[in-house]
Design a protein around this motif. Structure first.
Motif: not given
Ligand SMILES: Nc1ncnc2c1ncn2[C@@H]1O[C@H](COP(=O)(O)OP(=O)(O)OP(=O)(O)O)[C@@H](O)[C@H]1O
Length: 772
Positions: A373, A378, A445
């Motif tokens: 990330a 994320a 992410l």
């Protein structure tokens, strides 16, 4: 006017029908005015659609695979142009692209076009918001949000929607489906307002959008409000007070967006009247079924006036959705920008898969977030609410994180999501309730901490990144027992994972330092002035070490990182490699011979050793294994017989059995407390029903999860779906989250003895050893 091959709901996707071919409805200078029988496709494509990366389109719809226009055969009564444009093998009715260029009415043949042929044909103006005849105030608000050109699904839906067609559509995640129905509806409302004068107080809603979750409903509301602030849009969902929603409705409303349960409640108490609805949108229709809203949806649809226009967006077409479409939609046009065979994920999402086990996955998780990330946002998806809480709690030690699931109150959920949107914390740990529809910009992410229940969930979870043409990364964590499921997933979704190892300590440190450096760039110059004198003094005294110490502290590594196993990633362990010279020692190297060797050299090492992995290299006789740090240090100091070496390694060589075969190898897997099977809250859709519309009095009664949806969009997924279930079921019995083998004793040695090969005791306790 010739008939065109359309995709109808009567047969749901196959029958032909008549369609008018109006042109320039949006003021677009249309190349495709009529279907001229004499026109034939040549290399100078009559069909035009340009998707150039220069325009930052959300995916490469017509470029990577060859795009096809299928031209059907003449029928006895009329010439049918089965002009199905199949970008990336998608099925897309020609009707949807009216105004974009002509489909020649051609003879019985099929054409394949290359990227180069497809590009360069469509007129860029045809996607330009300012040139589509849309209301000026809409164009302006969109422009303020950076929306200046239509995305493909929006362009495909726009013309038929403005013509009043009922539509069934699907497109990949994050490709702008909300505005695909939002723009034509807002234009339609604008036209109505022009005709009827100003909007009166107490007016009844003209638009009803049904969404399966509160969050999705709120997002659609936001999209309408931001695009057309002059309209009154009201969002109706459970979990909050009725009063606000009721008074908003009584003031007069244009657009109602909501979840079915609360909508029914408000219909029943007469605060919501649907008699003037002219547009119905069913967003994520298949999800309605998955969460048990089918009955509610049907009840609501029965209450809508006939003659309204309906648009249905659905990722899959289970039987119920087809039935619904047949009953409530009028000769709908089907627009499918996903198709059967190609990758179902949006472009720009890089996929990784990592094999883990119960013991290592938590420590690996924070490293994955750090490395992949890179300080951005994320989302970690877990299967259960309890896991979401636990994982979030553990992550919070190193990274700011919050949990999101159906047991959290509606107000707290909204606070959490707002905090995440605003970057107040960077990791959201969520159950699958957050998998669908959530549009949070700049999520870098996605981590599938547990395998998703089905391929669709994988696509939707992953689709929280890589939105609106941006890049993103998704990492799938799986155990060795789930390998087959991962393969099925690749097949079903049409994707390929890059298999990765846990990030090394070096990678974690480097990424942490990079993130600190990025943060340093944000320090205000005035603050710097206060610290410059001290910095100068430090530099004079310590040189570069001063800066290194600052970076180490800010990265959270003021103490050196403890050693970590390269095999299990567990802290406090060191991975060593043993090799023996094959010229000196002949014969096959086995795990047992390694233990035997260690017993002779340093018996404590033989006692403490974890699973031994033989190196998969014909030229090397060797193996790798883990030892506790102190024992490893001692062992490395021992003198070894000639021809034998033991070294500490930083990278794993290829191993014969490709890592641990289950979650129960060696003593090191024992350290984590495992909950009993059955004690877990399995979360899932049923448990998350209260997230969706929690204020309904009947709780889960309306059905919860109605079984796995059949997927008629994809021929592949239906057949492979059962594979998926089989392998998933198989793997779940080994899944670390359910505690593995029944009766597992956390203090018992779980690995096999390297002396006798039997399980349940270490080599040092081996009964057969006593006889040696
Ligand atoms: N034409 C456009 N230009 C730029 N951005 C756009 C455009 N259309 C939509 N967006 C933005 O793209 C993002 C994704 O849109 P949206 O949430 O509608 O996608 P979606 O297809 O519904 O995704 P999902 O399937 O995950 O629900 C939103 O932030 C939206 O504002």
């Amino acid at each position: 006017m010739p008939p065109y091959h359309l995709l109808h709901s009567s047969s749901l996707f196959t029958s032909s029908g008549m369609a008018s071919c109006s042109s320039s409805i949006l003021g677009v200078p249309s190349i495709y005015q009529t279907h001229d029988q004499s026109r034939k496709p040549t290399s100078n494509l009559p069909l035009s659609f340009r998707f150039s990366t220069a325009h930052n389109y959300p995916f490469r719809p017509f470029s990577s695979a060859s795009s096809r226009i299928k031209h059907g055969a003449s029928t006895s009564n009329s010439f049918v142009t089965s002009a199905v444009f199949t970008p990336n093998s998608s099925v897309l009715s020609e009707e949807a692209f009216k105004g974009l260029g002509g489909f020649g009415n051609v003879s019985d043949s099929e054409y394949e076009y290359s990227e180069g042929e497809i590009e360069g044909v469509i007129n860029k103006d045809e996607l330009d918001m300012t040139k589509l005849g849309l209301p000026q105030r809409l164009v302006e608000t969109l422009e303020k949000r950076g929306i200046t050109q239509l995305f493909p699904i929006q362009r495909a839906v726009l013309v038929p929607a403005l013509e009043g067609r009922d539509i069934i559509a699907r497109a990949k995640t994050g490709t702008g489906k909300t505005l695909a129905f939002g723009i034509p509806i807002i234009k339609g409302l604008d036209d109505m307002e022009q005709e009827r004068g100003s909007l009166r107080r107490g007016r009844l809603p003209k638009v009803l959008v049904l969404a399966p979750t509160r969050e999705l409903a709120k997002q659609v509301e936001k999209e309408f409000k931001e695009s057309a602030p002059y309209l009154n849009t009201v969002c109706i969902y459970g979990g909050v007070s009725y009063v606000t929603q009721e008074s908003a409705l009584s003031r007069g409303v244009d657009v109602v967006v909501g979840t079915p349960g609360r909508i029914i409640d408000l219909i029943n108490n007469k605060h919501l009247k649907l008699g003037e609805v002219q547009y119905l949108v069913l967003d994520e229709a298949d999800q309605m079924l998955a969460v048990g809203f089918e009955e509610d949806v049907e009840v609501i649809l029965e209450k809508l006036p006939p003659g309204r226009q309906s648009m249905l967006f659905s990722a899959t077409m289970p039987g119920w959705v087809k039935k619904l479409a047949r009953k409530h939609l009028d000769n709908p046009l089907t627009i499918d920008l996903v198709g059967d065979n190609e990758e179902k994920l949006a472009e720009g999402i890089k996929l990784y898969a990592i094999q883990t086990n119960a013991t290592s996955k938590r420590s690996i998780l924070s490293d994955l977030v750090t490395v992949y990330a890179k300080g951005g946002k994320a989302i970690v998806f877990t299967q259960t609410k309890r896991d979401a809480d636990e994982v979030s709690l553990i992550l919070t030690n190193s990274i700011a994180s919050e949990a999101l699931h159906g047991d959290i109150s509606q107000h707290q959920r909204e606070r959490t999501l707002n905090g995440f949107r605003q970057g107040k914390f960077t990791v959201l740990v969520a159950t699958d309730v957050a998998a669908r529809g959530l549009d949070i910009p700049n999520v870098d992410l996605i981590i599938h901490y547990e395998l998703p229940n089905d391929p669709e969930t994988f696509v939707h979870r992953s689709g929280r990144t890589g939105r609106a043409g941006k890049l993103g990364t998704a990492v799938l964590m799986f155990t060795s027992g789930q390998r087959r499921t991962v393969k099925s997933l690749e097949r079903d979704v049409g994707c390929k994972f890059e298999y990765i190892s846990p990030p090394s300590i070096q990678e974690v440190l480097e990424s942490s330092a990079e993130q600190v450096v990025a943060t340093l760039g944000g320090v205000h110059p005035e603050s710097l002035e206060y610290f410059t004198p001290t910095a100068q003094k430090l530099m004079e005294q310590q040189g570069v070490n001063a800066l290194a110490a600052a970076l180490a502290t800010l990265s959270g590594f003021s103490q050196p990182p403890s050693s970590r196993s390269l095999i299990t990633h567990q802290q406090g362990l060191v991975t060593l490699q043993f090799t023996r010279d094959s010229a000196i020692t002949r014969g096959y190297l086995s795990a047992r011979s390694v233990t035997g060797f260690l017993s002779d050299v340093y018996s404590a090492a033989a006692d403490e050793i974890g699973k031994i992995h033989v190196i998969a290299d014909e030229k090397i006789q060797g193996a790798v294994f883990d030892l506790p740090e102190e024992i490893a240090k001692e062992l490395l100091n021992k003198e070894l017989p000639p021809g034998n070496t033991i070294t500490k390694i930083t990278k794993l060589p290829p191993l014969q059995d490709d890592g641990p075969s289950n979650d129960y190898y060696g003593r090191f897997s024992n350290s984590e407390r495992r909950p009993q099977r059955g004690s877990r809250d399995r979360g899932g859709f049923r448990a998350s029903r209260d997230w969706l519309d929690g204020d309904t009095s009947d709780g889960f009664k309306r059905g919860g999860r109605s079984g796995r949806s059949e997927n008629s969009w994809s021929k592949n997924s239906r057949s492979s779906g059962s594979d998926w279930l089989i392998s998933d079921r198989r793997s779940s019995s080994r899944s670390p989250s359910f505690g593995g083998r029944d009766g597992y004793n956390s203090t018992q040695f779980g690995g096999a003895c390297f002396t006798c090969g039997r399980t349940g005791h270490r080599a040092s306790e081996c009964p057969s050893k006593k006889g040696f």
